[in-house]
Motif scaffolding. Structure first.
Motif, PDB file in Angstrom:
ATOM      1  N   HIS A  31       0.916  -1.173  -0.096  1.00 56.72           N
ATOM      2  CA  HIS A  31      -0.064  -0.143   0.133  1.00 56.72           C
ATOM      3  C   HIS A  31       0.805   1.239   0.162  1.00 56.72           C
ATOM      4  CE1 HIS A  31      -3.457   2.387   0.974  1.00 56.72           C
ATOM      5  NE2 HIS A  31      -2.591   3.262   1.642  1.00 56.72           N
ATOM      6  N   ILE A  32       0.769   2.055  -0.961  1.00 54.48           N
ATOM      7  CA  ILE A  32       1.535   3.462  -0.978  1.00 54.48           C
ATOM      8  C   ILE A  32       0.722   4.454   0.033  1.00 54.48           C
ATOM      9  CG2 ILE A  32       2.323   5.225  -2.556  1.00 54.48           C
ATOM     10  CD1 ILE A  32       3.700   2.301  -2.813  1.00 54.48           C
ATOM     11  N   ILE A  33       1.252   5.023   0.609  1.00 50.29           N
ATOM     12  CA  ILE A  33       0.551   6.038   1.493  1.00 50.29           C
ATOM     13  C   ILE A  33       0.316   7.180   1.098  1.00 50.29           C
ATOM     14  CG2 ILE A  33       0.667   7.440   3.769  1.00 50.29           C
ATOM     15  CD1 ILE A  33       2.554   5.324   4.895  1.00 50.29           C
ATOM     16  N   ALA A  34      -0.837   7.647   0.948  1.00 49.75           N
ATOM     17  CA  ALA A  34      -1.562   8.931   0.373  1.00 49.75           C
ATOM     18  C   ALA A  34      -1.874  10.044   1.271  1.00 49.75           C
ATOM     19  CB  ALA A  34      -2.693   8.513  -0.744  1.00 49.75           C
ATOM     20  N   LYS A  35      -1.873  11.082   0.928  1.00 48.81           N
ATOM     21  CA  LYS A  35      -2.475  12.277   1.946  1.00 48.81           C
ATOM     22  C   LYS A  35      -3.642  11.787   2.635  1.00 48.81           C
ATOM     23  CE  LYS A  35      -3.285  17.174   2.344  1.00 48.81           C
ATOM     24  NZ  LYS A  35      -3.194  18.226   1.533  1.00 48.81           N
ATOM     25  N   GLY A  36      -3.851  12.190   3.999  1.00 55.10           N
ATOM     26  CA  GLY A  36      -4.867  11.655   4.766  1.00 55.10           C
ATOM     27  C   GLY A  36      -4.988  10.447   5.213  1.00 55.10           C
ATOM     28  N   ASP A  37      -4.109   9.367   4.805  1.00 56.06           N
ATOM     29  CA  ASP A  37      -4.125   8.010   5.093  1.00 56.06           C
ATOM     30  C   ASP A  37      -3.727   8.063   6.686  1.00 56.06           C
ATOM     31  OD1 ASP A  37      -4.950   6.966   2.907  1.00 56.06           O
ATOM     32  OD2 ASP A  37      -3.016   6.038   2.150  1.00 56.06           O
ATOM     33  N   THR A  38      -4.266   7.150   7.329  1.00 57.15           N
ATOM     34  CA  THR A  38      -3.792   6.431   8.750  1.00 57.15           C
ATOM     35  C   THR A  38      -3.897   5.054   8.489  1.00 57.15           C
ATOM     36  OG1 THR A  38      -6.454   6.183   9.488  1.00 57.15           O
ATOM     37  CG2 THR A  38      -5.073   8.584   9.973  1.00 57.15           C
ATOM     38  N   LEU A  39      -3.528   4.349   9.598  1.00 56.26           N
ATOM     39  CA  LEU A  39      -3.100   2.974   9.677  1.00 56.26           C
ATOM     40  C   LEU A  39      -4.644   2.520   9.830  1.00 56.26           C
ATOM     41  CD1 LEU A  39      -0.149   2.235  12.114  1.00 56.26           C
ATOM     42  CD2 LEU A  39      -0.294   1.956   9.382  1.00 56.26           C
ATOM     43  N   SER A  40      -5.689   3.114  10.534  1.00 57.86           N
ATOM     44  CA  SER A  40      -7.121   2.521  10.549  1.00 57.86           C
ATOM     45  C   SER A  40      -7.665   2.647   9.334  1.00 57.86           C
ATOM     46  CB  SER A  40      -7.781   3.457  11.705  1.00 57.86           C
ATOM     47  OG  SER A  40      -7.050   3.369  13.062  1.00 57.86           O
ATOM     48  N   SER A  41      -7.399   3.917   8.714  1.00 59.46           N
ATOM     49  CA  SER A  41      -8.203   3.840   7.355  1.00 59.46           C
ATOM     50  C   SER A  41      -7.500   2.928   6.114  1.00 59.46           C
ATOM     51  CB  SER A  41      -8.049   5.332   6.716  1.00 59.46           C
ATOM     52  OG  SER A  41      -6.661   5.686   6.322  1.00 59.46           O
ATOM     53  N   ILE A  42      -6.102   2.652   6.204  1.00 64.42           N
ATOM     54  CA  ILE A  42      -6.001   1.591   5.365  1.00 64.42           C
ATOM     55  C   ILE A  42      -6.387   0.254   5.721  1.00 64.42           C
ATOM     56  CG2 ILE A  42      -3.712   0.636   4.711  1.00 64.42           C
ATOM     57  CD1 ILE A  42      -2.138   3.340   5.418  1.00 64.42           C
ATOM     58  N   SER A  43      -6.544  -0.034   7.226  1.00 64.94           N
ATOM     59  CA  SER A  43      -7.067  -1.330   7.436  1.00 64.94           C
ATOM     60  C   SER A  43      -8.412  -1.286   6.995  1.00 64.94           C
ATOM     61  CB  SER A  43      -7.114  -1.296   9.044  1.00 64.94           C
ATOM     62  OG  SER A  43      -7.578  -2.478   9.600  1.00 64.94           O
ATOM     63  N   LEU A  44      -9.249  -0.376   6.993  1.00 62.03           N
ATOM     64  CA  LEU A  44     -10.430  -0.282   6.685  1.00 62.03           C
ATOM     65  C   LEU A  44     -10.612  -0.640   4.996  1.00 62.03           C
ATOM     66  CD1 LEU A  44     -13.659   0.152   7.329  1.00 62.03           C
ATOM     67  CD2 LEU A  44     -13.232   2.544   6.918  1.00 62.03           C
ATOM     68  N   GLN A  45      -9.799   0.198   4.335  1.00 63.06           N
ATOM     69  CA  GLN A  45      -9.694  -0.150   2.977  1.00 63.06           C
ATOM     70  C   GLN A  45      -9.369  -1.423   2.707  1.00 63.06           C
ATOM     71  OE1 GLN A  45      -6.766   2.683   1.439  1.00 63.06           O
ATOM     72  NE2 GLN A  45      -8.244   4.482   1.846  1.00 63.06           N
TER      73      GLN A  45
END
Length: 148
Positions: A100-114
């Motif tokens: 996963h490439i981190i984008a602006k506004g990403d958090t670990l929680s949001s990445i987990s949700l995605q």
């Protein structure tokens, strides 16, 4: 007795009107026609009550319209986030994990949700990337994370 009761009611109305300064001035301007003034004010009060009811209905209609637009906006954002997740998560890496490439506004929680459909699995992502993440809050845009 009916006449006597009507006279007492009129007297009571006159006394009541004299107790309110604004009404007293209106009554004096109308040359003492207190009952006529009282009727005018009651009519105006009824009109204002009707206007309040109409305004309350209009406000409720606008709230419903706004709620519908908010739902449409949330749905659109959800679709966009899903598309963003698809762009950020690539295929399997050498070690069998997704990236996963981190984008602006990403958090670990949001990445987990995605990636997993729940935000609570963010710790798994953090543990898999401890070598590149000094803390869960320090995500750098463009950094590639392994998704277990």
């Amino acid at each position: 007795q009916t006449v006597l009761v009507q006279q007492r009611i009129e007297t009571a109305e006159k006394v009541y009107i004299r107790q309110i300064p604004a009404l007293r001035q209106i009554a004096q301007d109308n040359q003492g026609d207190l009952l006529r003034t009282l009727k005018i004010l009651r009519d105006e009060n009824d009109k204002l009550k009707q206007q309040i009811v109409l305004c309350a209905r209009k406000i409720e209609d606008l709230r419903e319209e706004l709620a519908a637009k908010d739902m449409q906006h949330a749905s659109m954002l959800s679709r966009e986030n899903g598309n963003q997740a698809e762009r950020n998560v690539s295929g399997a890496s050498v070690d069998g994990l997704r990236q996963h490439i981190i984008a602006k506004g990403d958090t670990l929680s949001s990445i987990s949700l995605q990636c997993y459909g729940v935000a609570s699995r963010w710790k798994e992502i953090y543990e898999a990337n401890r070598n590149v993440l000094p803390s869960p809050a320090q995500l750098k845009i463009g950094l590639s994370l392994r998704i277990p």
